[in-house]
Design a protein around this motif. Structure first.
Motif, PDB file in Angstrom:
ATOM      1  N   GLU A   1      17.382   0.301 -16.871  1.00 23.60           N
ATOM      2  CA  GLU A   1      17.089   0.966 -15.646  1.00 23.60           C
ATOM      3  C   GLU A   1      15.829   2.007 -15.381  1.00 23.60           C
ATOM      4  OE1 GLU A   1      19.001   0.500 -12.670  1.00 23.60           O
ATOM      5  OE2 GLU A   1      20.081  -1.151 -14.060  1.00 23.60           O
ATOM      6  N   ILE A   2      15.699   2.804 -16.622  1.00 16.48           N
ATOM      7  CA  ILE A   2      14.685   3.642 -16.441  1.00 16.48           C
ATOM      8  C   ILE A   2      13.397   3.044 -16.405  1.00 16.48           C
ATOM      9  CG2 ILE A   2      13.268   5.520 -17.652  1.00 16.48           C
ATOM     10  CD1 ILE A   2      16.107   6.652 -18.622  1.00 16.48           C
ATOM     11  N   ILE A   3      12.877   2.004 -17.126  1.00 15.80           N
ATOM     12  CA  ILE A   3      12.156   1.322 -17.276  1.00 15.80           C
ATOM     13  C   ILE A   3      11.822   0.536 -15.956  1.00 15.80           C
ATOM     14  CG2 ILE A   3      10.796  -0.807 -18.120  1.00 15.80           C
ATOM     15  CD1 ILE A   3      12.022   0.129 -20.892  1.00 15.80           C
ATOM     16  N   THR A   4      12.989   0.052 -15.232  1.00 13.54           N
ATOM     17  CA  THR A   4      12.878  -0.818 -13.953  1.00 13.54           C
ATOM     18  C   THR A   4      12.506   0.176 -12.833  1.00 13.54           C
ATOM     19  OG1 THR A   4      14.423  -2.281 -14.670  1.00 13.54           O
ATOM     20  CG2 THR A   4      14.093  -2.183 -12.295  1.00 13.54           C
ATOM     21  N   VAL A   5      12.990   1.385 -12.957  1.00 14.30           N
ATOM     22  CA  VAL A   5      12.560   2.450 -11.688  1.00 14.30           C
ATOM     23  C   VAL A   5      11.106   2.870 -12.192  1.00 14.30           C
ATOM     24  CG1 VAL A   5      13.185   4.823 -11.044  1.00 14.30           C
ATOM     25  CG2 VAL A   5      14.924   3.260 -11.389  1.00 14.30           C
ATOM     26  N   SER A   6      10.746   3.059 -13.144  1.00 13.87           N
ATOM     27  CA  SER A   6       9.427   3.523 -13.298  1.00 13.87           C
ATOM     28  C   SER A   6       8.504   2.463 -13.113  1.00 13.87           C
ATOM     29  CB  SER A   6       9.291   4.027 -14.871  1.00 13.87           C
ATOM     30  OG  SER A   6       9.506   2.838 -15.742  1.00 13.87           O
ATOM     31  N   LEU A   7       8.537   1.441 -13.291  1.00 13.35           N
ATOM     32  CA  LEU A   7       7.875   0.158 -12.742  1.00 13.35           C
ATOM     33  C   LEU A   7       7.641   0.091 -11.365  1.00 13.35           C
ATOM     34  CD1 LEU A   7       8.117  -2.744 -15.592  1.00 13.35           C
ATOM     35  CD2 LEU A   7       6.164  -1.336 -14.973  1.00 13.35           C
ATOM     36  N   MET A   8       8.815   0.131 -10.857  1.00 15.71           N
ATOM     37  CA  MET A   8       8.694   0.420  -9.372  1.00 15.71           C
ATOM     38  C   MET A   8       8.108   1.509  -8.653  1.00 15.71           C
ATOM     39  SD  MET A   8      10.021  -2.563  -8.727  1.00 15.71           S
ATOM     40  CE  MET A   8      10.369  -2.728  -6.976  1.00 15.71           C
ATOM     41  N   LEU A   9       7.992   2.512  -9.134  1.00 19.80           N
ATOM     42  CA  LEU A   9       7.500   3.740  -8.967  1.00 19.80           C
ATOM     43  C   LEU A   9       5.963   3.585  -9.092  1.00 19.80           C
ATOM     44  CD1 LEU A   9       9.875   6.589  -9.686  1.00 19.80           C
ATOM     45  CD2 LEU A   9       9.565   5.767  -7.392  1.00 19.80           C
ATOM     46  N   LEU A  10       5.573   2.964  -9.980  1.00 17.83           N
ATOM     47  CA  LEU A  10       4.168   2.549 -10.418  1.00 17.83           C
ATOM     48  C   LEU A  10       3.414   1.568  -9.810  1.00 17.83           C
ATOM     49  CD1 LEU A  10       4.030   3.328 -14.106  1.00 17.83           C
ATOM     50  CD2 LEU A  10       3.192   4.892 -12.353  1.00 17.83           C
ATOM     51  N   ALA A  11       4.272   0.795  -9.009  1.00 19.15           N
ATOM     52  CA  ALA A  11       3.666  -0.496  -8.389  1.00 19.15           C
ATOM     53  C   ALA A  11       3.127  -0.054  -7.177  1.00 19.15           C
ATOM     54  CB  ALA A  11       4.983  -1.217  -8.038  1.00 19.15           C
ATOM     55  N   PRO A  12       1.913  -0.648  -6.850  1.00 21.24           N
ATOM     56  CA  PRO A  12       1.342  -0.599  -5.591  1.00 21.24           C
ATOM     57  C   PRO A  12       2.378  -0.626  -4.298  1.00 21.24           C
ATOM     58  CG  PRO A  12       0.380  -2.470  -6.352  1.00 21.24           C
ATOM     59  CD  PRO A  12       1.220  -1.796  -7.385  1.00 21.24           C
ATOM     60  N   GLU A  13       1.941   0.019  -3.030  1.00 21.84           N
ATOM     61  CA  GLU A  13       2.736  -0.324  -1.977  1.00 21.84           C
ATOM     62  C   GLU A  13       2.582  -1.655  -1.412  1.00 21.84           C
ATOM     63  OE1 GLU A  13       2.709   2.941   0.483  1.00 21.84           O
ATOM     64  OE2 GLU A  13       2.657   4.234  -0.922  1.00 21.84           O
ATOM     65  N   GLN A  14       1.677  -2.163  -1.533  1.00 16.44           N
ATOM     66  CA  GLN A  14       1.418  -3.391  -0.881  1.00 16.44           C
ATOM     67  C   GLN A  14       1.390  -4.455  -1.834  1.00 16.44           C
ATOM     68  OE1 GLN A  14       1.098  -4.416   2.307  1.00 16.44           O
ATOM     69  NE2 GLN A  14       1.383  -2.238   2.952  1.00 16.44           N
ATOM     70  N   LEU A  15       2.413  -5.365  -2.094  1.00 15.05           N
ATOM     71  CA  LEU A  15       2.442  -6.520  -3.150  1.00 15.05           C
ATOM     72  C   LEU A  15       2.292  -7.693  -2.326  1.00 15.05           C
ATOM     73  CD1 LEU A  15       5.598  -5.423  -5.147  1.00 15.05           C
ATOM     74  CD2 LEU A  15       3.204  -5.287  -5.840  1.00 15.05           C
ATOM     75  N   ALA A  16       0.901  -8.084  -1.990  1.00 16.85           N
ATOM     76  CA  ALA A  16       0.801  -9.221  -1.450  1.00 16.85           C
ATOM     77  C   ALA A  16       0.147 -10.188  -2.353  1.00 16.85           C
ATOM     78  CB  ALA A  16      -0.657  -9.047  -0.047  1.00 16.85           C
ATOM     79  N   GLY A  17       0.370 -11.456  -2.050  1.00 17.40           N
ATOM     80  CA  GLY A  17      -0.164 -12.523  -2.676  1.00 17.40           C
ATOM     81  C   GLY A  17       0.430 -12.700  -4.234  1.00 17.40           C
ATOM     82  N   TRP A  18      -0.413 -12.519  -5.362  1.00 19.96           N
ATOM     83  CA  TRP A  18       0.114 -12.450  -6.767  1.00 19.96           C
ATOM     84  C   TRP A  18       0.384 -11.273  -7.005  1.00 19.96           C
ATOM     85  CZ3 TRP A  18       1.181 -17.048  -8.747  1.00 19.96           C
ATOM     86  CH2 TRP A  18       0.768 -18.170  -8.313  1.00 19.96           C
ATOM     87  N   GLY A  19       0.354 -10.180  -6.417  1.00 16.73           N
ATOM     88  CA  GLY A  19       0.832  -8.961  -6.863  1.00 16.73           C
ATOM     89  C   GLY A  19       2.209  -8.669  -7.042  1.00 16.73           C
ATOM     90  N   TRP A  20       3.010  -9.443  -6.649  1.00 14.61           N
ATOM     91  CA  TRP A  20       4.410  -9.142  -7.404  1.00 14.61           C
ATOM     92  C   TRP A  20       4.474  -9.510  -8.805  1.00 14.61           C
ATOM     93  CZ3 TRP A  20       6.957 -13.655  -8.875  1.00 14.61           C
ATOM     94  CH2 TRP A  20       6.457 -14.948  -8.495  1.00 14.61           C
ATOM     95  N   LEU A  21       3.754 -10.729  -9.197  1.00 19.85           N
ATOM     96  CA  LEU A  21       3.639 -11.192 -10.592  1.00 19.85           C
ATOM     97  C   LEU A  21       3.594  -9.997 -11.671  1.00 19.85           C
ATOM     98  CD1 LEU A  21       1.889 -14.531 -10.806  1.00 19.85           C
ATOM     99  CD2 LEU A  21       4.249 -13.908 -11.175  1.00 19.85           C
ATOM    100  N   ARG A  22       2.439  -8.766 -11.021  1.00 15.49           N
ATOM    101  CA  ARG A  22       2.368  -7.675 -11.832  1.00 15.49           C
ATOM    102  C   ARG A  22       3.548  -6.921 -12.114  1.00 15.49           C
ATOM    103  NH1 ARG A  22      -2.703  -4.672  -9.539  1.00 15.49           N
ATOM    104  NH2 ARG A  22      -1.076  -4.286  -7.948  1.00 15.49           N
ATOM    105  N   ILE A  23       4.824  -6.938 -11.318  1.00 15.00           N
ATOM    106  CA  ILE A  23       5.983  -6.450 -11.602  1.00 15.00           C
ATOM    107  C   ILE A  23       6.887  -7.301 -12.338  1.00 15.00           C
ATOM    108  CG2 ILE A  23       7.690  -5.180 -10.521  1.00 15.00           C
ATOM    109  CD1 ILE A  23       5.850  -4.038  -8.486  1.00 15.00           C
TER     110      ILE A  23
END
Length: 179
Positions: A12-34
């Motif tokens: 849960e901590i890793i998931t929350v931290s990845l979501m907080l570090l993710a850019p606000e706009q996940l367009a295109g292939w950006g969702w693959l980075r998460i």
């Protein structure tokens, strides 16, 4: 179940931290980075939980096997003790029956010898000396022989018991002795 709690909290901590570090706009292939790091972390957590459950299952099986081995050993020892007790009781019952039979036989022989001796004494008093002396001699010889045989049987019994003492019940596996 508490063994899995730290892993779940870490996930849960890793998931929350990845979501907080993710850019606000996940367009295109950006969702693959998460999605890719989350999939890797999820598969690692699944392997960790699998290893924990396998280890827990093996520990439980070992504990059950030890309990069953202890129980089986107790049953074997108790059966051996019960067998020894039954044998001992049977021997005591046989000895009591022998004593009872011997006492009855001794009483009957004593009564017969006393009767013969009293008849011999009566014949001596009534002037049948020869027959009375013969009857008294026969009665005393019978009594002497009977007492000698009784003494020999008792000494044979004592030597037999000295040679063959009662066996001590043995343990099936002494190394598995339960205190």
């Amino acid at each position: 179940m508490l063994k899995f709690l730290p892993g779940l909290l870490l996930l849960e901590i890793i998931t929350v931290s990845l979501m907080l570090l993710a850019p606000e706009q996940l367009a295109g292939w950006g969702w693959l980075r998460i999605a890719v790091p989350l999939a890797i972390i999820a598969s690692l957590m699944a392997l960790w939980f699998s290893a924990l459950s396998n280890h827990q299952r093996k520990d439980e099986m070992m504990r059950l096997q030890e309990n069953h081995a202890r129980e089986r050993e107790k049953i074997k020892v108790n059966a051996e003790r019960a067998k020894h007790q039954v044998t001992k009781e049977a021997q005591q019952q046989v000895q009591q029956e022998i004593k009872r039979t011997t006492a009855q036989a001794n009483f009957k022989v004593g009564l017969a010898v006393a009767g013969a001796a009293s008849l011999g004494g009566f014949l001596l008093l009534t002037q049948f000396v020869t027959i009375g002396v013969l009857l008294l001699g026969t009665a005393s010889g019978t009594l002497g022989g009977y007492l000698l045989r009784l003494k020999q049987e008792r000494s044979n019994q004592v030597t037999h018991l000295a040679k063959n003492p009662e066996p001590i019940p043995r343990l099936i596996k002494p190394e598995n002795k339960i205190n």
